[in-house]
Motif scaffolding. Structure first.
Motif, short mmCIF file in Angstrom:
data_model
loop_
_atom_site.label_atom_id
_atom_site.label_comp_id
_atom_site.label_asym_id
_atom_site.label_seq_id
_atom_site.Cartn_x
_atom_site.Cartn_y
_atom_site.Cartn_z
N ASP A 3 -11.44 19.44 39.99
CA ASP A 3 -10.80 19.93 38.76
C ASP A 3 -11.43 19.23 37.56
OD1 ASP A 3 -9.15 21.15 36.97
OD2 ASP A 3 -7.33 20.05 37.53
N GLY A 4 -12.64 19.61 37.28
CA GLY A 4 -13.36 19.01 36.17
C GLY A 4 -14.65 19.77 35.94
N SER A 52 -7.94 14.70 40.43
CA SER A 52 -8.58 15.87 39.85
C SER A 52 -10.06 15.92 40.23
CB SER A 52 -8.42 15.86 38.32
OG SER A 52 -9.00 14.70 37.77
N THR A 53 -10.71 14.76 40.30
CA THR A 53 -12.11 14.75 40.71
C THR A 53 -12.23 15.12 42.18
OG1 THR A 53 -12.64 13.07 39.06
CG2 THR A 53 -14.19 13.35 40.86
N GLU A 72 -7.30 9.38 41.03
CA GLU A 72 -8.16 10.34 40.35
C GLU A 72 -8.28 11.60 41.22
OE1 GLU A 72 -10.39 11.98 37.52
OE2 GLU A 72 -9.78 9.91 37.26
N SER A 131 -13.29 15.07 33.92
CA SER A 131 -12.27 15.56 34.85
C SER A 131 -10.90 15.48 34.19
CB SER A 131 -12.29 14.75 36.14
OG SER A 131 -11.48 13.60 36.01
N ARG A 132 -9.92 16.10 34.82
CA ARG A 132 -8.58 16.10 34.25
C ARG A 132 -7.93 14.72 34.31
NH1 ARG A 132 -6.72 20.76 32.78
NH2 ARG A 132 -8.10 21.80 34.28
N THR A 186 -18.16 23.85 36.89
CA THR A 186 -17.12 22.96 37.36
C THR A 186 -17.65 22.01 38.44
OG1 THR A 186 -16.30 24.31 39.20
CG2 THR A 186 -15.49 24.85 36.98
N LEU A 187 -16.83 21.00 38.74
CA LEU A 187 -17.17 20.06 39.81
C LEU A 187 -17.03 20.70 41.19
CD1 LEU A 187 -15.37 16.84 38.47
CD2 LEU A 187 -17.81 17.37 38.38
N ILE A 189 -19.79 14.03 33.04
CA ILE A 189 -18.66 14.46 33.87
C ILE A 189 -17.37 14.29 33.09
CG2 ILE A 189 -17.41 14.17 36.04
CD1 ILE A 189 -20.82 12.64 35.87
#
Length: 294
Positions: free
Chosen positions: A46-47, A41-42, A39, A109-110, A164-165, A107
């Protein structure tokens, strides 16, 4: 009841409220590992996310938060969230909340790198105790955000209007404020325009006129700020959006930072300058913000 509740969402494009719980949601142990090592992206921020205040079991401003989640998804080229599916997930999380104030986090994410679908989850946990900030107020310092007010238009890839995150800068700003002896910060553009706080919107009062910095120029449109304006307009006050110079802040008649969980925190000091506080209006604002709102 566990102190924290977590729910994984299986994103679907054609969610129907009649779908079975097991097909679309799974409750997970909030204290146990839940995300794959892949994971990335997190890990990269990217989320996107939203924080929804819960008062007496009622999740506040659900649709404004979901609309902002969708707006952030568009800016970040993420799949648009299925609003009804997320509404149902929020309702499930709210049912797990106990008495008092809680916060539900959304949440998206990608997902796993090169994976077919995004990763989505919802958590619910007791909110912090913000009684002192609401009652006694907070001190703030102004900090340069590092870009001018035209940057969002010139460089949309900076994602300045998305929630965004990637919150490292926001958290660093709060730490810097504390190093300077303050409770929080207000961002200012490099060309001297008031923006917002790292985790809140700014509302100021000049006479019977209430103003918040105009959305855009890197400002996230605040859901709680919208509710505050509705309350003020119902009481007959003028409440407007304007581009404000940083030099205006120390001269206002009152100011607040408003957000979904802390609610309305009056500002008593800006960069060492004392501001007036309207304790009666602040109490009214917070009573309203704690009342059920959709």
């Amino acid at each position: 009841m566990a102190s924290t509740f977590a729910l994984l969402i299986t994103p679907v494009a054609d969610f129907d409220i009649r779908d079975t719980y097991a097909d679309t949601f799974s409750v997970i142990d909030a204290s146990a590992p839940a995300l794959s090592v892949g994971e990335l992206s997190t890990q990269r921020g990217d989320g996107i996310f939203e924080s929804i205040g819960v008062s007496g079991g009622h999740p506040q401003e659900v649709m404004p938060h979901l609309e902002r989640l969708a707006h952030s998804a568009r800016l970040c080229d993420l799949p648009l969230p299925n609003i009804e599916q997320w509404r149902e997930a929020i309702a499930i999380a709210a049912d797990a909340c106990g008495e008092g104030e809680w916060v539900i986090k959304l949440i998206l994410s990608r997902g796993i790198e090169h994976g077919p679908t995004p990763t989505a989850w919802v958590t619910a946990a007791p909110a912090g105790d913000f009684a002192a900030a609401r009652r006694d107020g907070i001190s703030v310092v102004t900090l340069d955000r590092g870009f001018d007010s035209g940057a969002p238009g010139r460089a949309p890839w900076l994602l300045l209007g998305a929630k965004t995150l990637s919150y490292a800068v926001n958290m660093a700003a709060i730490r810097e404020a504390k190093r300077r002896g303050a409770d929080d910060a207000v961002f200012v553009s490099s060309d001297g325009i008031l923006l917002e706080a790292p985790t809140a919107s700014l509302v100021i009062r000049v006479g019977d006129r209430f103003v918040t910095p105009r959305p855009g120029a890197g400002i996230l449109h605040g859901t709680t700020q919208i509710s505050v304006f509705s309350f003020l307009q119902a009481k007959g006050y003028e409440a407007v959006y304007e581009t404000l110079p940083a030099s205006a802040l120390p001269r206002v008649d009152a100011a607040w930072l408003v957000s979904s969980v802390r609610l309305a925190a009056p500002i008593h000091t800006v960069d060492g300058t004392t501001l007036p506080m309207d304790s009666a209006l602040t109490a009214e604002l917070n009573a309203y913000l704690l009342s059920p709102r959709d």
